[in-house]
Motif scaffolding. Structure first.
Motif, PDB file in Angstrom:
ATOM      1  N   TYR A  99       0.831  -1.207   0.000  1.00 10.90           N
ATOM      2  CA  TYR A  99       0.000   0.000   0.000  1.00 10.90           C
ATOM      3  C   TYR A  99       0.869   1.263   0.000  1.00 10.90           C
ATOM      4  N   GLY A 100       0.256   2.384  -0.336  1.00  9.72           N
ATOM      5  CA  GLY A 100       0.950   3.664  -0.315  1.00  9.72           C
ATOM      6  C   GLY A 100       0.530   4.509   0.871  1.00  9.72           C
ATOM      7  N   GLY A 101       1.463   5.293   1.385  1.00 11.73           N
ATOM      8  CA  GLY A 101       1.155   6.170   2.507  1.00 11.73           C
ATOM      9  C   GLY A 101       2.370   6.955   2.957  1.00 11.73           C
ATOM     10  N   GLY A 102       3.283   7.232   2.019  1.00  8.65           N
ATOM     11  CA  GLY A 102       4.457   8.022   2.364  1.00  8.65           C
ATOM     12  C   GLY A 102       5.328   7.393   3.428  1.00  8.65           C
ATOM     13  N   PHE A 103       5.294   6.082   3.548  1.00  9.11           N
ATOM     14  CA  PHE A 103       6.048   5.316   4.547  1.00  9.11           C
ATOM     15  C   PHE A 103       5.580   5.571   5.980  1.00  9.11           C
ATOM     16  N   ALA A 106      -1.369   4.949   6.695  1.00 14.26           N
ATOM     17  CA  ALA A 106      -2.175   4.000   5.927  1.00 14.26           C
ATOM     18  C   ALA A 106      -1.861   2.564   6.321  1.00 14.26           C
ATOM     19  N   GLY A 107      -2.475   1.617   5.619  1.00 18.76           N
ATOM     20  CA  GLY A 107      -2.303   0.217   5.942  1.00 18.76           C
ATOM     21  C   GLY A 107      -3.423  -0.618   5.358  1.00 18.76           C
ATOM     22  N   ILE A 108      -3.309  -1.921   5.472  1.00 17.37           N
ATOM     23  CA  ILE A 108      -4.300  -2.804   4.866  1.00 17.37           C
ATOM     24  C   ILE A 108      -5.638  -2.763   5.597  1.00 17.37           C
ATOM     25  N   SER A 112     -10.407   2.221   2.550  1.00 15.15           N
ATOM     26  CA  SER A 112     -10.170   2.460   1.126  1.00 15.15           C
ATOM     27  C   SER A 112      -9.232   1.424   0.521  1.00 15.15           C
ATOM     28  N   TRP A 113      -8.170   1.060   1.241  1.00 20.78           N
ATOM     29  CA  TRP A 113      -7.247   0.061   0.706  1.00 20.78           C
ATOM     30  C   TRP A 113      -7.867  -1.327   0.722  1.00 20.78           C
ATOM     31  N   ASP A 114      -8.540  -1.672   1.793  1.00 22.90           N
ATOM     32  CA  ASP A 114      -9.178  -2.978   1.869  1.00 22.90           C
ATOM     33  C   ASP A 114     -10.205  -3.145   0.748  1.00 22.90           C
ATOM     34  N   ALA A 115     -10.991  -2.106   0.495  1.00 21.39           N
ATOM     35  CA  ALA A 115     -11.985  -2.159  -0.570  1.00 21.39           C
ATOM     36  C   ALA A 115     -11.323  -2.306  -1.934  1.00 21.39           C
ATOM     37  N   ARG A 116     -10.209  -1.602  -2.133  1.00 21.35           N
ATOM     38  CA  ARG A 116      -9.516  -1.678  -3.427  1.00 21.35           C
ATOM     39  C   ARG A 116      -8.961  -3.066  -3.676  1.00 21.35           C
ATOM     40  N   ASP A 132       1.253  -5.569   5.402  1.00 18.08           N
ATOM     41  CA  ASP A 132       1.051  -4.419   6.280  1.00 18.08           C
ATOM     42  C   ASP A 132       2.393  -4.006   6.890  1.00 18.08           C
ATOM     43  N   TYR A 133       3.277  -3.501   6.051  1.00 18.92           N
ATOM     44  CA  TYR A 133       4.633  -3.174   6.496  1.00 18.92           C
ATOM     45  C   TYR A 133       4.627  -2.053   7.539  1.00 18.92           C
ATOM     46  N   ALA A 134       5.713  -1.948   8.284  1.00 19.57           N
ATOM     47  CA  ALA A 134       5.792  -1.024   9.424  1.00 19.57           C
ATOM     48  C   ALA A 134       5.854   0.432   8.981  1.00 19.57           C
ATOM     49  N   HIS A 135       5.455   1.309   9.905  1.00 18.58           N
ATOM     50  CA  HIS A 135       5.485   2.745   9.634  1.00 18.58           C
ATOM     51  C   HIS A 135       6.775   3.383  10.134  1.00 18.58           C
TER      52      HIS A 135
END
Length: 333
Positions: A99-103, A106-108, A112-116, A132-135
């Motif tokens: 997923y995208g979120g500027g590092f 966001a997350g899974i 919005s991401w789950d729906a996509r 769901d990588y770390a922030h």
């Protein structure tokens, strides 16, 4: 072409402008501290999704925890295209996605991401494994690429068990997730050489030195120096103050010494996104290295507008393009 049109400043798509106006009143201001910003951004995503009627489909999912050597474990969610998990050895393509979120956000679990993910899995008839990588800044480089690499290795090892095929694996990501997806393709080339049928990059960040950012199309009210300053702030949260870290190819895949031997790519960029420079330069680098690549720039679109399926026509077109490309990986297509 009308006289002078060559020099016109790019214009925002009217559908994007209407969508932004519709959602602006729903957004609470984000605090500056990373944890607070992440919390409020998640609340904003939930509020906007509810107001717009965005509801994840009822497709089958399963969650797993993947160990990562020397770094925190990473959670992955498997999405199947139908209401039941695919049977073992069904031979479906699998897209490992970041997923995208500027590092930093966001997350899974974001609506919005789950729906996509659910919609793409269903429409393309494939399996998606979302990591769901770390922030950052709580966890910094190289934690995130190592987590994503471990998610990729886990998927490759269990492809048939999940109902997929090791011969039809793809890697993808958006924005910061596009950076991580491209890093995984480099890591795979360097470490394992597993076949990758496709890398799908959507408005990817690929040069964390900000050397390829292109702010010309953003806005006359948003000077390039401000765009670059905002970008460097996110980069510092991710890689820290060591400028050499930003040049590491697993942080900035565009800066790798060689792009030979990487998988075929579909790269999507947006005209009004500073990261269009990253994506388009990467497309040229791949092509120069003999890699098959298709790059598509969407006119009048911003960094996030192509995620507004159902509200922005160009976003619907981008979705169909991606689904078509993913369906080509199916044995029965």
């Amino acid at each position: 072409m009308p006289r002078g049109s060559r020099y016109r400043r790019p214009m925002l798509d009217r559908a994007v402008a209407a969508h932004e106006a519709q959602t602006a009143a729903l957004l609470a201001p984000e605090p500056k501290d990373p944890a607070g910003r992440r919390r409020v951004a998640g609340e904003n995503d939930t509020a906007v999704s509810a107001a717009l009627g965005v509801s994840p489909l009822h497709t089958a999912t399963a969650e797993h925890t993947v160990p990562v050597a020397g770094h925190p474990d990473v959670r992955v969610r498997v999405y199947w295209p139908g209401p039941e998990p695919a049977p073992r050895d069904a031979g479906l393509p699998i897209l490992v996605y970041f997923y995208g979120g500027g590092f930093t956000i966001a997350g899974i679990d974001w609506v919005s991401w789950d729906a996509r993910f659910r919609e793409r899995a269903r429409d393309a008839g494939i399996i998606i494994v979302a990591a769901d990588y770390a922030h950052a800044p709580e966890q910094r480089f190289p934690t995130q690429p190592e987590q994503c690499w471990s998610a990729w290795e886990w998927t490759h090892a269990r492809a048939e068990e999940l109902g997929g095929s090791r011969d039809r694996l793809a890697v993808g990501g958006a924005s910061s997730g596009g950076d991580l997806a491209a890093a995984v393709t480099l890591m795979n080339r360097d470490r394992a050489a597993h076949p990758i049928a496709l890398q799908l990059l959507e408005n990817p960040a690929l040069d964390l030195t900000i050397g390829h950012a292109d702010a010309r199309g953003v806005s006359a009210r948003m000077p390039g120096v401000i765009v670059r300053k905002a970008g460097r702030m996110l980069v510092r949260q991710y890689v820290g103050d060591d400028t050499k870290a930003a040049r590491n190819p697993y942080a900035s895949p565009l800066l790798a010494d060689s792009h030979a031997g990487l998988p075929p790519a579909l790269i999507i960029t947006s005209e009004l996104d500073p990261l269009r420079g990253d994506g388009e330069a990467y497309a040229r680098a791949l092509s120069d290295a003999g890699v098959d690549v298709t790059a598509v720039r969407f006119i009048g679109q911003t960094h996030g507008s192509l995620g507004a399926t159902g509200f922005v026509t160009a976003a619907d077109v981008a979705h169909r393009l991606i689904v078509t490309e993913l369906r080509r990986l199916r044995a029965d297509s």
